[in-house]
Design a protein around this motif. Structure first.
Motif, PDB file in Angstrom:
ATOM      1  N   UNK A  31      11.226  -5.954   0.263  1.00 41.75           N
ATOM      2  CA  UNK A  31      10.992  -4.731  -0.219  1.00 41.75           C
ATOM      3  C   UNK A  31      10.892  -4.392  -1.703  1.00 41.75           C
ATOM      4  N   UNK A  32      11.682  -5.109  -2.515  1.00 45.69           N
ATOM      5  CA  UNK A  32      11.723  -4.492  -4.344  1.00 45.69           C
ATOM      6  C   UNK A  32      10.337  -5.269  -4.760  1.00 45.69           C
ATOM      7  N   UNK A  33       9.658  -6.295  -4.364  1.00 50.01           N
ATOM      8  CA  UNK A  33       8.641  -6.977  -5.086  1.00 50.01           C
ATOM      9  C   UNK A  33       7.537  -6.099  -4.554  1.00 50.01           C
ATOM     10  N   UNK A  34       7.450  -5.502  -3.237  1.00 43.95           N
ATOM     11  CA  UNK A  34       6.414  -4.705  -2.882  1.00 43.95           C
ATOM     12  C   UNK A  34       6.596  -3.190  -3.592  1.00 43.95           C
ATOM     13  N   UNK A  35       7.920  -2.966  -4.039  1.00 44.53           N
ATOM     14  CA  UNK A  35       8.233  -1.788  -4.586  1.00 44.53           C
ATOM     15  C   UNK A  35       7.527  -1.812  -5.975  1.00 44.53           C
ATOM     16  N   UNK A  36       7.381  -2.915  -6.582  1.00 46.60           N
ATOM     17  CA  UNK A  36       6.807  -2.731  -8.059  1.00 46.60           C
ATOM     18  C   UNK A  36       5.473  -2.232  -8.046  1.00 46.60           C
ATOM     19  N   UNK A  37       4.913  -2.005  -6.787  1.00 43.09           N
ATOM     20  CA  UNK A  37       3.500  -1.092  -6.704  1.00 43.09           C
ATOM     21  C   UNK A  37       3.668   0.117  -7.119  1.00 43.09           C
ATOM     22  N   UNK A  38       5.000   0.766  -6.780  1.00 37.61           N
ATOM     23  CA  UNK A  38       5.014   2.084  -7.034  1.00 37.61           C
ATOM     24  C   UNK A  38       5.663   2.466  -8.653  1.00 37.61           C
ATOM     25  N   UNK A  91      -8.081  -1.234  -1.268  1.00 35.29           N
ATOM     26  CA  UNK A  91      -8.070  -2.584  -1.441  1.00 35.29           C
ATOM     27  C   UNK A  91      -6.356  -2.962  -1.049  1.00 35.29           C
ATOM     28  N   UNK A  92      -5.504  -2.239  -1.463  1.00 38.57           N
ATOM     29  CA  UNK A  92      -3.948  -2.550  -1.076  1.00 38.57           C
ATOM     30  C   UNK A  92      -3.764  -1.958   0.413  1.00 38.57           C
ATOM     31  N   UNK A  93      -4.493  -0.978   0.958  1.00 41.75           N
ATOM     32  CA  UNK A  93      -4.334  -0.940   2.356  1.00 41.75           C
ATOM     33  C   UNK A  93      -4.731  -1.700   3.153  1.00 41.75           C
ATOM     34  N   UNK A  94      -6.072  -2.564   2.803  1.00 39.89           N
ATOM     35  CA  UNK A  94      -6.516  -3.690   3.593  1.00 39.89           C
ATOM     36  C   UNK A  94      -5.619  -4.770   3.596  1.00 39.89           C
ATOM     37  N   UNK A 150       0.910  -1.250   0.012  1.00 35.00           N
ATOM     38  CA  UNK A 150       0.081   0.046  -0.097  1.00 35.00           C
ATOM     39  C   UNK A 150       0.783   1.357  -0.095  1.00 35.00           C
ATOM     40  N   UNK A 151       2.067   1.287   0.878  1.00 41.70           N
ATOM     41  CA  UNK A 151       2.866   2.644   0.761  1.00 41.70           C
ATOM     42  C   UNK A 151       3.345   2.671  -0.542  1.00 41.70           C
ATOM     43  N   UNK A 152       3.728   1.521  -1.291  1.00 38.19           N
ATOM     44  CA  UNK A 152       4.403   1.975  -2.641  1.00 38.19           C
ATOM     45  C   UNK A 152       3.309   2.301  -3.570  1.00 38.19           C
ATOM     46  N   UNK A 153       2.237   1.884  -3.613  1.00 36.89           N
ATOM     47  CA  UNK A 153       1.083   2.223  -4.576  1.00 36.89           C
ATOM     48  C   UNK A 153       1.022   3.677  -4.316  1.00 36.89           C
ATOM     49  N   UNK A 154       0.937   3.808  -3.160  1.00 39.90           N
ATOM     50  CA  UNK A 154       0.618   5.419  -2.711  1.00 39.90           C
ATOM     51  C   UNK A 154       1.831   6.262  -3.182  1.00 39.90           C
ATOM     52  N   UNK A 155       2.881   5.636  -3.076  1.00 39.21           N
ATOM     53  CA  UNK A 155       4.115   6.627  -3.622  1.00 39.21           C
ATOM     54  C   UNK A 155       3.943   7.052  -4.792  1.00 39.21           C
TER      55      UNK A 155
END
Length: 461
Positions: free
Chosen positions: A376-383, A411-414, A253-258
């Protein structure tokens, strides 16, 4: 049990030097990375995709931005492997050289009008190389601080993360200054190259500073403890697959928001008629506040824990996802700046700041660089994908409504809340204690189950 020898080799002066090195190195590398993100939103559709319609050109430009994020997990695997085998320090110098040279090369690329299809192909190739390098940077820099620390691990590890908005701030200021000095036409024609070419000077400074830091004492202790440890990526996937999956979900959620705040907001703002300078100014202000937000929330996480802040941050992301677009649509510079400062300076750091300490606590030293980097980097794909996803949603619906984008963030925050709840609290874990790493037969067999860290808390180190 914590390694006494590793603790004895730690010193406050070297810890401060490691944190300063991690911060400066992160500033330099994220400067390069975010110069690209701003140019992808403002310039590259005209420079490398001039044969396409404006809307499709913007989408293609943002897609090249996403390739850097898609390459980052590969960088986490490559640099993580050698960082767990050969040491954190060596890999950090290699990653800095790679991204510095790649960024300089972007500033020398021909345009589509000059070279045709070869221009965007080279751009994508260099962007992938850049992504691989940045994929290995964060994990190693964060661990150099975390593994030198003896207390307040979240605070010291957060300096790596604080380097990201600082690099973003510097890049936004450089681009805004260049744009103001020469005007939009000259900037699009050739001025955009200057921020990339400046990477050479930053590279020299960063390598000098980083070379003065000693290798991580936790890594040196682990090499003596298990000199023939197995392949880090296999150890991570075999022994802690659930932990890795949950680590990805926590940061998503942090990376999507970023991605919304730092890239899509620029493209969306220009599209609805906001002056480029107005959006860049708002981004600069919010990046400045993000530096202190990351460090401040991370220090608080050492006291109250990582989990409460991550949950609070995810809730606020869900709420602000509905508020930000109406603020942008006012086209008022002050209101836009307030919206960006709240989003990037206060809300986003509530998750992003504690992630450094959290990820360092989830994996054993023998495969910590690999596990932390990969999560971290897989989650970072969201950004990387969120600007493209948001642009595609807006294009496909044909409606000016941004509600679908806000629902995506909800949704991603949940998901982040569910994942951190399952992981539990990690702030008291002792880094030297082995739970999942390969150990020689004489010392017993390592656990084979992926036990949640909440069930295995120990004294803070």
């Amino acid at each position: 049990m914590a390694s006494a020898k590793s603790t004895q080799t730690k010193s406050t002066p070297m810890l401060k030097r490691a944190a300063a090195s991690a911060y400066l190195g992160s500033v330099i590398e994220y400067y390069d990375f975010f110069v690209y993100s701003v140019c992808a939103a403002l310039v590259f559709k005209d420079v490398f995709f001039s044969n396409l319609t404006p809307a499709i050109g913007t989408l293609a430009s943002l897609a090249t931005f996403a390739t850097g994020y898609l390459a980052r997990p590969l960088g986490g695997i490559i640099f993580g492997h050698f960082g767990d085998k050969l040491g954190r320090k060596r890999m950090l110098i290699v990653s800095m050289f790679t991204i510095g040279i790649a960024s300089t090369a972007i500033g020398l690329l021909p345009t589509y009008d000059q070279a045709g299809l070869i221009a965007p192909v080279l751009l994508i190739l260099i962007r992938v190389i850049q992504g691989v390098a940045i994929g290995g940077e964060w994990g190693g820099a964060m661990l150099m601080s975390a593994e030198h620390s003896t207390s307040n691990r979240g605070f010291w590890a957060s300096f790596t993360s604080a380097g990201a908005p600082t690099g973003q701030l510097v890049s936004a200021l450089v681009i805004a200054g260049t744009l103001a000095a020469m005007g939009p036409d000259a900037f699009i024609a050739w001025g955009w190259r200057l921020p990339f070419l400046a990477s050479v000077l930053l590279l020299v400074i960063g390598v000098i500073v980083r070379s003065a830091v000693d290798e991580s004492p936790e890594f040196l202790a682990a090499k003596k403890r298990t000199p023939k440890a197995g392949i880090p990526i296999l150890a991570t996937l075999r022994k802690q697959p659930l932990t890795l999956l949950l680590a990805v979900g926590v940061g998503l959620s942090a990376f999507m928001f970023q991605g919304l705040l730092t890239t899509y907001s620029i493209a969306y703002g220009v599209q609805i008629g906001i002056e480029r300078q107005t959006v860049l100014n708002a981004l600069s202000f919010s990046s400045f506040f993000a530096i202190f937000g990351i460090i401040g929330w991370s220090r608080l996480s050492d006291t109250i824990g990582r989990r409460p802040l991550v949950i609070a941050g995810a809730v606020f992301i869900a709420v602000w996802g509905f508020a930000l677009f109406p603020l942008l649509e006012t086209k008022n510079g002050i209101i836009i700046t307030i919206g960006m400062v709240v989003g990037q300076g206060i809300i986003h750091p509530m998750i992003y700041g504690p992630l450094a300490g959290l990820y360092s606590e989830l994996f054993d030293t023998e495969h910590r660089y690999t596990g932390a980097s990969l999560g971290y980097q897989i989650a970072g794909i969201g950004a990387g994908i969120s600007p493209v996803l948001f642009a595609a949603i807006m294009s496909s619906t044909g409606s000016p409504s941004t509600i679908p984008l806000s629902i995506v963030l909800l949704v991603v925050a949940a998901i982040s809340i569910l994942c951190i709840w399952r992981l539990g609290e990690t702030k008291s874990r002792t880094l030297s204690e082995q739970r999942f790493a390969e150990t020689p037969a004489a010392t017993g067999t390592a656990p084979t189950t992926d036990t949640p860290p909440a069930a295995m808390e120990g004294p803070t180190q």
